[in-house]
Every structure is written in structure tokens, then in C-alpha cells.
Motif scaffolding. Structure first.
Motif, short mmCIF file in Angstrom:
data_model
loop_
_atom_site.label_atom_id
_atom_site.label_comp_id
_atom_site.label_asym_id
_atom_site.label_seq_id
_atom_site.Cartn_x
_atom_site.Cartn_y
_atom_site.Cartn_z
N UNK A 94 0.69 -1.30 0.13
CA UNK A 94 0.12 -0.03 0.11
C UNK A 94 1.00 1.31 -0.01
N UNK A 95 1.96 1.57 0.85
CA UNK A 95 2.68 2.58 0.82
C UNK A 95 3.28 2.98 -0.55
N UNK A 96 3.89 1.82 -1.10
CA UNK A 96 4.22 2.29 -2.59
C UNK A 96 3.16 2.51 -3.64
N UNK A 97 1.93 1.87 -3.39
CA UNK A 97 0.97 2.14 -4.34
C UNK A 97 0.72 3.82 -4.33
N UNK A 98 0.59 4.18 -2.98
CA UNK A 98 0.37 5.57 -2.69
C UNK A 98 1.49 6.51 -3.60
N UNK A 99 2.82 5.88 -3.67
CA UNK A 99 3.72 6.81 -4.12
C UNK A 99 3.44 6.71 -5.76
N UNK A 100 2.94 5.55 -6.21
CA UNK A 100 2.45 5.59 -7.66
C UNK A 100 1.18 6.47 -8.03
N UNK A 101 0.42 6.43 -7.01
CA UNK A 101 -0.86 7.36 -7.42
C UNK A 101 -0.54 8.68 -7.36
N UNK A 102 0.61 9.24 -6.45
CA UNK A 102 1.07 10.80 -6.34
C UNK A 102 1.83 10.93 -7.68
N UNK A 103 2.28 10.08 -8.59
CA UNK A 103 3.09 10.33 -9.78
C UNK A 103 1.86 10.80 -10.72
N UNK A 104 0.70 9.99 -10.64
CA UNK A 104 -0.38 10.29 -11.63
C UNK A 104 -0.88 11.90 -11.17
N UNK A 105 -1.10 12.22 -10.10
CA UNK A 105 -1.51 13.63 -9.65
C UNK A 105 -0.31 14.77 -9.99
N UNK A 106 0.70 14.39 -9.16
CA UNK A 106 1.99 15.36 -9.29
C UNK A 106 2.62 15.43 -10.41
N UNK A 107 3.03 14.40 -11.02
CA UNK A 107 3.90 14.32 -12.35
C UNK A 107 3.08 14.61 -13.76
N UNK A 108 1.84 13.83 -13.71
CA UNK A 108 1.06 13.92 -14.89
C UNK A 108 -0.25 14.79 -14.70
#
Ligand code: KIV
Length: 281
Positions: A94-108
Motif C-alpha cells: 500500500x505505501x508504495x502504491x500511494x507513491x505510484x498514485x502521487x505520480x499520476x497527480x503530481x507528475x502527470x
């Protein structure tokens, strides 16, 4: 028109009209569907099958999703942009999935992410929601794991499996999802889930009783020809138009019709004469 908000879409469950969502994986299609008035643009991991040529969505990577989502972002000005968490991101702790989710909002630049149900996914959803990222759930046929669950058929066709899907939908709502995709479930089950959940349901192949609908744009416009799901209504035949235009181009190039005078720049007579004189010197 002002940008779509999640609050407004939540409210539309009560007062309508229904929500219209389409997929886009690049700038031109994202721009077209946004300008045509969809409420949500989903950069689905269907990307893998539709434009990357994989057999399933399972191999799609985060980097591929981010690359395409950035292109779509540059085309969407009004609709909500949702990034689909690929299998690799959801298999992570889960903690790593949150980092992936943040890439969608912050990076993309996404307004939220979509998460397919799998056992234990609620903890991941809670983590993403705690990080301030809106999550759309997805139950019924979940393509990332479909191969191990009997393929791409309908789900929830027995009383037992229907009750299971209703439970999954409820657990995603409880975990904090603001909306949920119902893929390939019978219309009565979709109606029941839509009635029992407070959040909007968005159906695909699940009949008319959902609060909104989504399809893969390439299916809608006839640009994906490996198979056509039974629930698809084809609104255009862009694939045929591309093939015909290409055949005409090939023929014109071979016969010398293209480029013609309209597509050709000629040098001013005076400059041409000077150029020839230079060559002769
Ligand atoms: O990946 C996708 O495009 C999807 C939609 C079809 C709901 O999940």
C-alpha cells in the motif's frame, strides 16, 4: 464552460444528468473528447491492448501510463482527468502504491486515479485517499486479473457472485472511493449497486441503470479491430476512413498526383534564374 469538479459529479447522482466518461491515451483524442463535452477522461490501462499491442492490460507499466497521461493532460481543459493504476502499481504494498498514485497527480496532472478491486485493495485505497487523492473504484470484470478468472466474460450472473460484487463495491465505498466503475455485470445487479451506494456508479457493459457510462473511445469510433465487445454501439468508423485515406495517398504517390501544385512551393522566377546561374558558374 467551467472545469468539472468531483462535488458536481457526486451531486449529479441525485439530480442528473448521467455522467459521460471516455478513454484517451494521447493529446489529440483527449482534446477532441474534452471539447465534445465528456465529464471525465480516463487514461485507462486498456492503453496496453488498444495502442501498445499487448494481449492483456497486465504488462502495462507505470512509466507507460505516466507518459501517455501527460500527453492526455495537455489536451484536457474541462473534464476531470483520471489515471488508471496499472496492475504493477496495485500489486505493490500500500505505501508504495500511494507513491505510484502521487505520480499520476503530481507528475502527470491527474485529478484522481482509478483502482481495480482485488483482495485486500481497500488498504491501498484508504492510503491513497489519506494522501488527498480522489479514488474511483472498479468492480465486476476487472481486466487486470481477468485471465486468471475465466477470461473477459460477464461477472455477477449468479446470486452468489452478484452478492460478492455488491460487497466489493460497498467495501470500496467504505474505503473512501468517490465513484465506482461497474464492468460487465447484469443490469439488475448494476441497478441494485447504484441504488445502495451513495457514490456515482459508472457502467461499462452493465446496462442503463448506472449513474454514468464509460467506453473505450477506440471501440466507439471503430479504431480497435481485434474484437468488439457486444455492448459497444459504434458511432463512427474511423478505422475504415484511415484505411481508405491511406490507400488513396499510396495511389496518388505512386501515380505522381501527390504532391500537386497546391502542395508545392515554387521559387520566384528571378531567384531561380540566379540559382541556375550560380550552378553554371
Ligand atoms: O482501462 C480502461 O479503459 C478501463 C475502462 C474501460 C473502464 O478500465
Amino acid at each position: 464552460m467551467s472545469p468539472v469538479t468531483i462535488d458536481e459529479l457526486r451531486d449529479r447522482k441525485r439530480r442528473g444528468p448521467k455522467l459521460a466518461m471516455l478513454t484517451a491515451y494521447d493529446h489529440p483524442i483527449a482534446k477532441l473528447v474534452d471539447a465534445a463535452g465528456v465529464d471525465l477522461v480516463l487514461v485507462g490501462d486498456s492503453l496496453g491492448m488498444v495502442v501498445l499491442g499487448y494481449d492483456t492490460t497486465a504488462p502495462v507499466t507505470m512509466d507507460e501510463m505516466i507518459h501517455h497521461t501527460k500527453a492526455a493532460r495537455r489536451g484536457v481543459v474541462r473534464a476531470l482527468l483520471i489515471g488508471d493504476m496499472p496492475l504493477a502499481a496495485l500489486q505493490a504494498p500500500p505505501e508504495e502504491a500511494v507513491v505510484h498514485a502521487k505520480r499520476f497527480t503530481e507528475e502527470a496532472g491527474c485529478n484522481g486515479v482509478k483502482v481495480e478491486w482485488r483482495p485486500g485493495i481497500e488498504e491501498t485505497v484508504r492510503g491513497i485517499v489519506r494522501a488527498g487523492i480522489p479514488v474511483m473504484g472498479h468492480v465486476g470484470l476487472t481486466p487486470q486479473t481477468a485471465a486468471g478468472e475465466g477470461g473477459f466474460g460477464m461477472r455477477g450472473t449468479t446470486a452468489e457472485s452478484a452478492a460478492r460484487i455488491l460487497e466489493q463495491a460497498r467495501s470500496l465505498e467504505d474505503a473512501g472511493c468517490w465513484s465506482i466503475v461497474l464492468e460487465c455485470v447484469p443490469d439488475a445487479l448494476a441497478a441494485e449497486i447504484s441504488r445502495r451506494l451513495a457514490i456515482p456508479t459508472i457502467g461499462i457493459g452493465s446496462g442503463p441503470h448506472c449513474d454514468g457510462q464509460v467506453v473505450v473511445t477506440y471501440d466507439l469510433i471503430g479504431l480497435f479491430d481485434r474484437f468488439t465487445p457486444k455492448f459497444i454501439k459504434r458511432y463512427a468508423n474511423v478505422g475504415i476512413a484511415i484505411r481508405e485515406a491511406t490507400a488513396a495517398y499510396v495511389s496518388d504517390v505512386r501515380s505522381g498526383i501527390f504532391p500537386g501544385p497546391a502542395q508545392t512551393v515554387t521559387m520566384a522566377a528571378e531567384e531561380l534564374a540566379k540559382f541556375k546561374a550560380k550552378l553554371a558558374a
